[in-house]
Design an enzyme around this catalytic site. Structure first.
Site, PDB file in Angstrom:
ATOM      1  N   PRO A  22      42.983  48.113  38.152  1.00 16.43           N
ATOM      2  CG  PRO A  22      42.324  49.924  39.124  1.00 16.43           C
ATOM      3  CD  PRO A  22      41.793  48.636  38.736  1.00 16.43           C
ATOM      4  CD  GLN A  76      41.832  53.485  39.983  1.00 14.10           C
ATOM      5  OE1 GLN A  76      42.909  53.569  39.975  1.00 14.10           O
ATOM      6  NE2 GLN A  76      41.154  52.553  40.465  1.00 14.10           N
ATOM      7  CB  CYS A 107      45.835  53.940  46.121  1.00  9.93           C
ATOM      8  SG  CYS A 107      47.820  53.795  46.085  1.00  9.93           S
ATOM      9  CE  LYS A 157      40.433  47.490  43.805  1.00 10.39           C
ATOM     10  NZ  LYS A 157      41.479  46.980  42.987  1.00 10.39           N
ATOM     11  N   GLY A 221      40.622  40.948  45.605  1.00  6.66           N
ATOM     12  CA  GLY A 221      41.401  40.519  46.767  1.00  6.66           C
ATOM     13  C   GLY A 221      41.370  39.162  47.055  1.00  6.66           C
ATOM     14  CG  ASP A 222      43.215  37.060  49.652  1.00  7.93           C
ATOM     15  OD1 ASP A 222      44.538  37.749  49.450  1.00  7.93           O
ATOM     16  OD2 ASP A 222      42.694  36.908  50.951  1.00  7.93           O
ATOM     17  CB  ALA A 244      44.693  43.118  41.751  1.00  8.82           C
ATOM     18  NE  ARG A 245      48.203  41.561  46.105  1.00  9.29           N
ATOM     19  CZ  ARG A 245      48.583  40.801  47.256  1.00  9.29           C
ATOM     20  NH1 ARG A 245      49.744  40.679  47.602  1.00  9.29           N
ATOM     21  NH2 ARG A 245      47.486  40.658  48.075  1.00  9.29           N
TER      22      ARG A 245
END
Length: 339
Positions: A22, A76, A107, A157, A221-222, A244-245
């Site tokens: 999300p 979510q 978040c 999460k 993450g990463d 994610a990103r």
């Protein structure tokens, strides 16, 4: 077990283990459609305010809508009190046919944590327990009174902790499992890190060992590339990778990663293919939000879709001036024809 494999979240069967996280401002149903078409097995909506939902916010309802191509998806919810989160559950299940309810416990944005939500749940395992338990009980109560709906699992999460001095992931995970969570995702950064520095995959590995198969554990993450996704799966033992990103403006990340995990190599898409995907997302976004809003939203996304084009900095300066579909076509179609 093969690195790319099916996963179960309680009674919900997923055909693979590459997921879209999300992402506020990104994981709307237009972008989720793109990710599913490119191979994502599971996507989650942008975070939805339980408080806004209980107050009848129309925008909130729009955020929860399923993409036409999603066979399975999660909504979510975020909130800082068990009561409000519990009241949001039947509203969510009435307004959507989502297969999973996810709780935001990660978040780091101050306006979210100040309300007791987001990363505050990782910091305060007792609050996390109360919220997960309330959401789980509300979900069970709703589906028992609506047996045609089927059981709706609850996931959460979390982050690794508030800061490096307060790594509470283990307490948060135990609270979540004790309260009935059906899966857990960890973004192995602290709240203080935000999105900076490096995610500590060692914590992901430790969480997998701690959970010890009681519920699935997903990592975030990463993992920005097929190579790093493979490394995460190998080094930590997580059941799935949640992009994610790394996926922002790049739904093809799912295609490349699936190819890499199953075949050992992958092909990069062309500039024309990337930009065509951007126009496809624009079209889907327009159907939901109209041309003006969609074109404004797509500025940041086309900046990502145009990544790798020579002279990209100048191009991105021009992209953020686009306000109509015609603007985007005039600017970007020459790059699609150049190859």
């Amino acid at each position: 077990m093969e690195l790319y494999h099916p996963v179960h979240i309680a009674n919900v069967a997923l055909d693979g283990n590459l997921f879209l996280a999300p992402i506020a401002g990104y994981s709307d149903r237009a972008f989720r459609s793109m990710c599913v078409e490119c191979g994502a097995s599971f996507c989650t909506t942008e975070m939805v305010s339980a408080e806004a939902l209980t107050r009848g916010s129309g925008k909130t309802e729009t955020l929860m809508a399923r993409s036409p191509v999603e066979k399975v998806y999660a909504v979510q919810l975020f909130g800082g009190t068990a009561d409000v989160m519990a009241r949001a559950v039947p509203l969510t299940l009435e307004k959507t046919d989502c297969e999973v309810l996810d709780i935001n416990g990660g978040c780091p944005v101050p306006k979210i944590t100040k309300s007791g939500a987001g990363s505050m749940l990782t910091k305060e395992p007792d609050r996390l327990y109360a919220i997960v338990k309330a959401v789980k009980e509300a979900s069970l109560a709703y589906t028992q009174s609506h047996p045609e709906r089927g059981t709706v699992p609850v996931t959460i999460k979390i982050r690794s902790g508030w800061d490096s001095e307060h790594l509470t992931w283990k307490e948060a995970a135990e609270a979540a499992i004790s309260a009935g969570a059906d899966a857990i995702t960890i973004h192995a950064r602290t709240r203080t890190q935000g999105y900076e520095g490096h995610a500590d995959w060692n914590i992901q590995r430790q969480l997998v060992e701690f959970v010890n198969g009681r519920i699935p554990v997903f990592g975030s993450g990463d993992a920005h590339t097929p190579e790093t996704a493979k490394q995460m799966l190998e080094q930590t033992g997580v059941d799935g990778v949640m992009f994610a990103r790394g996926a922002m403006g790049d739904p093809f990340l799912f295609t490349r990663t699936k190819q890499y995990l199953t075949q050992g190599s992958y092909e990069n898409e062309t500039t024309a293919q990337r930009l065509a995907a951007g126009f496809r997302e624009l079209e889907l976004n327009m159907a939901d939000n109209g041309e003006k809003s969609a074109c404004l939203q797509m500025r940041k996304k086309f900046c990502s879709y145009s990544s790798g084009i020579r002279g990209g900095a100048r191009l991105r300066q021009q992209i953020v001036q686009c306000s109509t579909v015609a603007d985007y076509k005039t600017l970007l179609e020459p790059y699609m024809q150049a190859e």
